[in-house]
Design an enzyme around this catalytic site. Structure first.
Site, PDB file in Angstrom:
ATOM      1  N   ASP A  35       0.883  -0.995   0.236  1.00 28.85           N
ATOM      2  CA  ASP A  35      -0.261   0.090   0.187  1.00 28.85           C
ATOM      3  C   ASP A  35       0.879   1.377  -0.315  1.00 28.85           C
ATOM      4  O   ASP A  35       0.706   1.887  -0.397  1.00 28.85           O
ATOM      5  CB  ASP A  35      -0.911   0.036   0.713  1.00 28.85           C
ATOM      6  N   ALA A  36       1.945   0.497   0.651  1.00 27.32           N
ATOM      7  CA  ALA A  36       2.738   2.408   0.435  1.00 27.32           C
ATOM      8  C   ALA A  36       3.309   2.804  -0.384  1.00 27.32           C
ATOM      9  O   ALA A  36       3.948   3.816  -0.860  1.00 27.32           O
ATOM     10  CB  ALA A  36       4.083   2.009   1.884  1.00 27.32           C
ATOM     11  N   ASP A  39       0.862   4.114  -2.476  1.00 21.60           N
ATOM     12  CA  ASP A  39       0.800   5.521  -2.242  1.00 21.60           C
ATOM     13  C   ASP A  39       1.463   6.501  -2.971  1.00 21.60           C
ATOM     14  O   ASP A  39       1.228   7.336  -2.697  1.00 21.60           O
ATOM     15  CB  ASP A  39       0.801   6.019  -0.707  1.00 21.60           C
ATOM     16  N   SER A  84     -12.536   8.917  -0.707  1.00 24.36           N
ATOM     17  CA  SER A  84     -10.889   8.399   0.175  1.00 24.36           C
ATOM     18  C   SER A  84     -10.319   9.017   0.886  1.00 24.36           C
ATOM     19  O   SER A  84     -11.041  10.346   0.996  1.00 24.36           O
ATOM     20  CB  SER A  84      -9.480   7.856  -0.649  1.00 24.36           C
ATOM     21  N   GLU A 113      -9.273   8.392  15.189  1.00 22.68           N
ATOM     22  CA  GLU A 113     -10.456   6.930  14.928  1.00 22.68           C
ATOM     23  C   GLU A 113      -8.617   5.916  14.570  1.00 22.68           C
ATOM     24  O   GLU A 113      -8.350   7.009  13.889  1.00 22.68           O
ATOM     25  CB  GLU A 113     -11.610   6.763  14.659  1.00 22.68           C
ATOM     26  N   LYS A 115      -7.268   3.761  12.524  1.00 20.27           N
ATOM     27  CA  LYS A 115      -7.314   3.783  10.363  1.00 20.27           C
ATOM     28  C   LYS A 115      -7.310   2.168  10.748  1.00 20.27           C
ATOM     29  O   LYS A 115      -6.407   1.129  10.465  1.00 20.27           O
ATOM     30  CB  LYS A 115      -6.635   4.245   9.825  1.00 20.27           C
ATOM     31  N   ASP A 117      -7.100  -1.571   9.234  1.00 22.27           N
ATOM     32  CA  ASP A 117      -6.626  -1.562   8.141  1.00 22.27           C
ATOM     33  C   ASP A 117      -7.642  -3.355   7.403  1.00 22.27           C
ATOM     34  O   ASP A 117      -6.706  -4.267   7.770  1.00 22.27           O
ATOM     35  CB  ASP A 117      -4.915  -2.657   7.906  1.00 22.27           C
ATOM     36  N   ARG A 136     -16.375  -0.747  -2.041  1.00 19.75           N
ATOM     37  CA  ARG A 136     -15.783   0.233  -2.605  1.00 19.75           C
ATOM     38  C   ARG A 136     -16.336   0.319  -3.561  1.00 19.75           C
ATOM     39  O   ARG A 136     -16.927   1.455  -4.623  1.00 19.75           O
ATOM     40  CB  ARG A 136     -14.963   1.145  -1.473  1.00 19.75           C
ATOM     41  N   TYR A 225     -17.719   3.593  10.748  1.00 21.85           N
ATOM     42  CA  TYR A 225     -17.153   5.361  11.327  1.00 21.85           C
ATOM     43  C   TYR A 225     -17.930   6.219  10.283  1.00 21.85           C
ATOM     44  O   TYR A 225     -17.513   7.765  10.296  1.00 21.85           O
ATOM     45  CB  TYR A 225     -15.793   5.165  11.372  1.00 21.85           C
ATOM     46  N   LYS A 290     -10.654  13.163  12.167  1.00 22.81           N
ATOM     47  CA  LYS A 290     -11.737  14.178  11.516  1.00 22.81           C
ATOM     48  C   LYS A 290     -11.967  15.156  12.298  1.00 22.81           C
ATOM     49  O   LYS A 290     -11.907  15.567  13.410  1.00 22.81           O
ATOM     50  CB  LYS A 290     -12.870  13.145  11.403  1.00 22.81           C
ATOM     51  N   LYS A 314      -0.998   7.992   8.856  1.00 25.51           N
ATOM     52  CA  LYS A 314       0.063   7.014   8.494  1.00 25.51           C
ATOM     53  C   LYS A 314       1.094   7.110   8.798  1.00 25.51           C
ATOM     54  O   LYS A 314       1.904   7.249   9.303  1.00 25.51           O
ATOM     55  CB  LYS A 314      -0.186   6.890   6.772  1.00 25.51           C
ATOM     56  N   CYS A 408      27.851 -27.443   5.580  1.00 24.09           N
ATOM     57  CA  CYS A 408      28.606 -26.067   6.386  1.00 24.09           C
ATOM     58  C   CYS A 408      29.205 -25.120   5.437  1.00 24.09           C
ATOM     59  O   CYS A 408      30.044 -25.285   4.621  1.00 24.09           O
ATOM     60  CB  CYS A 408      29.203 -26.071   7.572  1.00 24.09           C
ATOM     61  N   CYS A 411      32.350 -24.852   7.697  1.00 18.27           N
ATOM     62  CA  CYS A 411      33.949 -25.943   7.404  1.00 18.27           C
ATOM     63  C   CYS A 411      33.611 -26.657   6.354  1.00 18.27           C
ATOM     64  O   CYS A 411      34.925 -27.226   6.083  1.00 18.27           O
ATOM     65  CB  CYS A 411      33.842 -26.474   8.943  1.00 18.27           C
ATOM     66  N   CYS A 426      25.221 -28.230  11.675  1.00 21.34           N
ATOM     67  CA  CYS A 426      26.652 -28.735  11.379  1.00 21.34           C
ATOM     68  C   CYS A 426      27.415 -30.489  12.319  1.00 21.34           C
ATOM     69  O   CYS A 426      27.270 -29.426  12.804  1.00 21.34           O
ATOM     70  CB  CYS A 426      27.295 -27.902  11.089  1.00 21.34           C
ATOM     71  N   CYS A 431      33.883 -26.544  14.465  1.00 21.62           N
ATOM     72  CA  CYS A 431      33.516 -25.521  13.812  1.00 21.62           C
ATOM     73  C   CYS A 431      33.716 -24.217  13.221  1.00 21.62           C
ATOM     74  O   CYS A 431      33.417 -24.198  14.421  1.00 21.62           O
ATOM     75  CB  CYS A 431      31.778 -25.632  12.965  1.00 21.62           C
TER      76      CYS A 431
HETATM   77  S1  IVH Z   1     -13.461   7.842   6.723  1.00 24.47           S
HETATM   78  C1  IVH Z   1     -15.061  10.075   3.894  1.00 24.47           C
HETATM   79  N1  IVH Z   1     -12.102   6.354   9.234  1.00 24.47           N
HETATM   80  O1  IVH Z   1      -9.363   4.132   5.200  1.00 24.47           O
HETATM   81  C2  IVH Z   1     -13.909   9.630   4.953  1.00 24.47           C
HETATM   82  N2  IVH Z   1     -11.956   5.703   6.908  1.00 24.47           N
HETATM   83  O2  IVH Z   1      -7.982   5.400   2.823  1.00 24.47           O
HETATM   84  C3  IVH Z   1     -14.229   8.408   3.749  1.00 24.47           C
HETATM   85  N3  IVH Z   1     -10.316   3.523   6.813  1.00 24.47           N
HETATM   86  O3  IVH Z   1     -11.447   3.892   2.387  1.00 24.47           O
HETATM   87  C4  IVH Z   1     -12.835   6.986   4.967  1.00 24.47           C
HETATM   88  N4  IVH Z   1     -10.547   3.330   9.353  1.00 24.47           N
HETATM   89  O4  IVH Z   1     -11.451   1.759   3.654  1.00 24.47           O
HETATM   90  C5  IVH Z   1     -12.129   6.391   8.167  1.00 24.47           C
HETATM   91  N5  IVH Z   1     -12.058   4.833  10.327  1.00 24.47           N
HETATM   92  C6  IVH Z   1     -12.296   5.234   9.602  1.00 24.47           C
HETATM   93  C7  IVH Z   1     -11.090   4.042   9.471  1.00 24.47           C
HETATM   94  C8  IVH Z   1     -11.198   5.004   7.400  1.00 24.47           C
HETATM   95  C9  IVH Z   1      -9.582   2.869   8.546  1.00 24.47           C
HETATM   96  C10 IVH Z   1     -10.328   3.197   6.073  1.00 24.47           C
HETATM   97  C11 IVH Z   1     -11.266   3.744   4.815  1.00 24.47           C
HETATM   98  C12 IVH Z   1     -10.823   4.384   3.508  1.00 24.47           C
HETATM   99  C13 IVH Z   1      -9.693   4.061   4.182  1.00 24.47           C
HETATM  100  C14 IVH Z   1      -9.385   5.870   3.276  1.00 24.47           C
END
Ligand code: IVH
Length: 675
Positions: A35-36, A39, A84, A113, A115, A117, A136, A225, A290, A314, A408, A411, A426, A431
């Site tokens: 993912d990183a 991104d 997203s 909150e 996040k 995974d 999604r 959420y 948020k 992140k 080995c 040796c 070994c 050795c």
């Molecule tokens: S809010 C418009 N809250 O992170 C707001 N997303 O990188 C949209 N995710 O697609 C998301 N924990 O799958 C929100 N507490 C959380 C979350 C969360 C995980 C994920 C979610 C979203 C992605 C965005």
């Protein structure tokens, strides 16, 4: 201003890459990069398009939330699109977001909150009943996974409470707990099925089953959420109110959600979550921050990709992909040959990783990783780095499975795998690699703890002919060390001083340092306490050793074997000649109350004791003339059973030996044996 050709070319390339990886991730469920890394590609594209707006195409993946609808499930159009989030990776980036907010609104309260995974889900309820559930997808259209989602226990089928709206889209994350993931993989392994690389993939795979009864058997969970469309229900002013309401309706909401008045405190929450992330029981990859006030959100609005009122902070990634250059084998102090991965160095889990253990032959086969593969590397917290497996679909043609070397690497002696064991060894005790590791162990933290005598130095000294075994450590002098490379007069003097100081370490540390198989710090303490002298231990009959509390027949046999070997006795003699402490002072005197006697009674202590430690209990019994042994026989008078007693309890019951609890032992210690 004209756009440089290189920028144009790179933007085209990035768009193609992002499209490709989007498809691998969302449609094929087989990501090729972490993912990183993904991104980073999107970021670079967004940056380019921001610097050169002429480059932006209307359908650029940088303008879309990512993901394309997959074909296996019917498409569903979300009533309100699923956006997203923009990311922040550093405190500065989080603060830059705060600065942008401050230009549009006047002060804010923030909700934080974890996040999760997992994967985002949208649940539509009409008149309080679950109508459909959709992934999604591309944010506008998702996949209809209703039948599968309906099997998840924490997803309400019917809403509770008085304020049930006519229509509501509830958004949340489907995920799998760490424990659920491990159990699922155990099952997969038992059934000879493919293992899942991580809980996120397992959750995604479980949700995309054609047969809902398969999903039903998977340990999936949900936290909600956010909402999309809403018709009816209360008028809400804040996100905090929304979450409380979702809870009332019967949706699971993460109990770790908090709110703060300033970003400093928000950052504190992010840091504390990062520290706790491995203790939560499920995976998180950051914190979502948020703006709480829904009126302020309205003012802030959205960009084409994401809301301006939220940001994902992140954590550094714990999984990255890299190239597996080679698989090599290292030799430990017992001769055990451990395969390890030589990697193209990669920054993961907070440090650069160039090597990772592969445990043994079976583990290499189970992961099916081969030199030349692109592999997923994981480093979670303090856990040692691990090669999870190859990145599916990226294996270059013609690369062969790896096979364990037969000799080995140090040796040249044969490496053998004993029947019923998963390890190779070994066979040569001389050795040089084993020699080095034995000395490293001797000087290590849990043993003589000699600062400055690590693996690199030990190897250098062995190669220079200064060390053959651990006993030779005490013959090192400043004069012998200074001529060597990379060692100055000061560090030589410091090392010699540390070696000198180690002569006074307690006996149990010397016992650990000898590297007798199965003798760890706990057994060493019991042995030192009982024998008080290394020579007495070396000369003791096996059954006396076995009778020491906390020492069983396996350890006793191993000790016996160790002292049978000439070179081991020679090592002890060297230590004695050097003046290393090989005795233990008598423990604190335990004085028995007048007239209390346990003489003639033999005790076995088993299970975890609450009132005093086992060693302590043993000392008290011995002070009253009682005997404490390690194994139950017909001659045992009492077995004292603490919590979770093991096989000794079963044996006592079998032989009809009296079993007493800790309270009863205290009574005996106070009053002596019954008449
Ligand atoms: S809010 C418009 N809250 O992170 C707001 N997303 O990188 C949209 N995710 O697609 C998301 N924990 O799958 C929100 N507490 C959380 C979350 C969360 C995980 C994920 C979610 C979203 C992605 C965005």
């Amino acid at each position: 201003m004209a756009v440089p050709a290189a920028a144009e070319e790179r933007a085209r390339e990035l768009r193609a890459l992002v499209e490709h990886h989007n498809e691998r991730y969302f449609v094929l469920d087989a990501p090729e990069i972490s993912d990183a890394e993904f991104d980073a590609l999107v970021r670079e594209l967004v940056d380019l398009e921001t610097r050169h707006p002429e480059l932006a195409t209307p359908d650029s993946p940088a303008r879309r939330p990512g993901g394309a609808p997959a074909s296996t499930f019917a498409p569903v159009r979300h009533l309100v699109p699923m956006f997203s989030l923009d990311n922040a990776r550093t405190r500065d980036e989080l603060e830059a977001w705060g600065t942008r907010l401050a230009k549009a609104i006047d002060g804010a309260r923030y909700v934080t909150e974890p996040k999760l995974d997992g994967l985002a889900i949208s649940l539509l309820y009409r008149d309080g009943r679950l109508t459909w559930a959709a992934t999604r997808g591309d944010g506008v259209t998702g996949e209809d996974v209703t039948a599968n989602v309906a099997t998840i226990r924490s997803v309400p089928r019917k809403l509770a409470g008085r304020s049930v709206p006519e229509v509501i889209e509830v958004r949340g994350e489907i995920f799998m707990s760490a424990a659920g993931f491990e159990e699922l993989n155990r099952h997969q392994a038992d059934a000879g099925q493919r293992l899942f690389a991580n809980p996120r993939n397992a959750a995604a795979g479980s949700l995309r089953q054609k047969d809902p009864s398969v999903t039903a058997g998977r340990p999936l969970d949900l936290f909600c959420y956010q909402t999309g469309e809403q018709d009816g229900g209360p008028r809400l002013r804040s996100h905090t109110e929304l979450l409380a309401w979702l809870g009332d309706l019967g949706f699971p909401v993460n109990p770790l959600v908090e709110s703060f008045d300033d970003l400093e405190a928000v950052y504190g929450f992010c840091e504390s979550m990062e520290q706790r992330r491995h203790d939560l029981g499920y995976e998180i990859d950051g914190v979502v921050v948020k703006v709480d006030d829904l009126g302020q959100r309205e003012e802030l609005g959205f960009t084409s990709r994401a809301p301006r009122w939220a940001i994902a902070y992140k954590f550094p990634p714990e999984e990255m992909t890299t190239e597996l250059r080679d698989i090599m084998v290292s030799i430990g102090r017992t001769g055990r040959a451990t395969p390890f991965a030589v990697l193209e160095p990669v920054f993961v889990g907070g440090s650069t990783v160039g090597m990772a253990t592969l445990h043994n032959e079976d583990e290499v086969a189970r992961r099916d990783v081969r030199p030349g593969d692109r592999v997923v590397v994981r480093k979670a917290g303090d856990v040692i780095p691990e090669v999870v497996g190859p990145v599916p679909g990226t294996r270059p043609d013609g690369i062969e499975p790896w096979s364990f070397p037969s000799t080995c690497p140090v040796c040249g002696s044969p490496l053998v795998r004993l029947e019923g064991e998963s390890n190779h060894y070994c066979v040569n005790v001389d050795c040089p690699a084993q020699r080095v590791q034995r000395i490293v162990h001797f000087a290590g933290r849990s043993a003589l703890d000699i600062e400055g005598l690590g693996e690199e130095r030990v190897r250098q000294f062995v190669e220079a002919g200064l060390l053959d075994d651990a006993g030779d450590v005490y013959s090192l002098t400043v004069e012998k060390l200074v001529p060597l490379e990379r060692i100055g007069a000061t560090s030589a003097a410091n090392l010699v001083a540390a070696i000198e100081a180690s002569k006074g370490q307690p006996l149990e540390r010397v016992l650990v340092g000898l590297g007798i198989k199965h003798v760890g710090p706990t057994a060493a303490v019991s042995l030192a306490r009982h024998f008080r002298d290394l020579d007495r231990l070396a000369a003791a009959p096996e059954d006396e050793v076995e009778s020491v509390a906390g020492v069983g027949p396996t350890i006793a046999e191993s000790i016996n074997r160790f002292f049978d070997v000439d070179t081991n006795r020679g090592l002890v003699a060297k230590l004695r000649d050097a003046g290393v402490n090989l005795t233990a002072a008598a423990g604190p005197e335990v004085v028995a109350p007048d007239g209390v006697s346990l003489a003639g009674a033999t005790f076995v202590l088993t299970g975890a004791m609450q009132r005093r430690t086992r060693d302590d209990a043993a000392a008290e019994i011995e002070a009253r003339g009682g005997k404490v042994t390690g194994s139950v026989s017909k001659r045992t008078t009492y077995v004292v059973a603490g919590e979770n007693p093991g096989s000794k309890l079963a044996k006592a019951l079998d032989l009809g030996v009296e079993v007493i609890d800790e309270d009863h032992l205290e009574q005996l210690l106070a009053e002596g044996l019954p008449a």
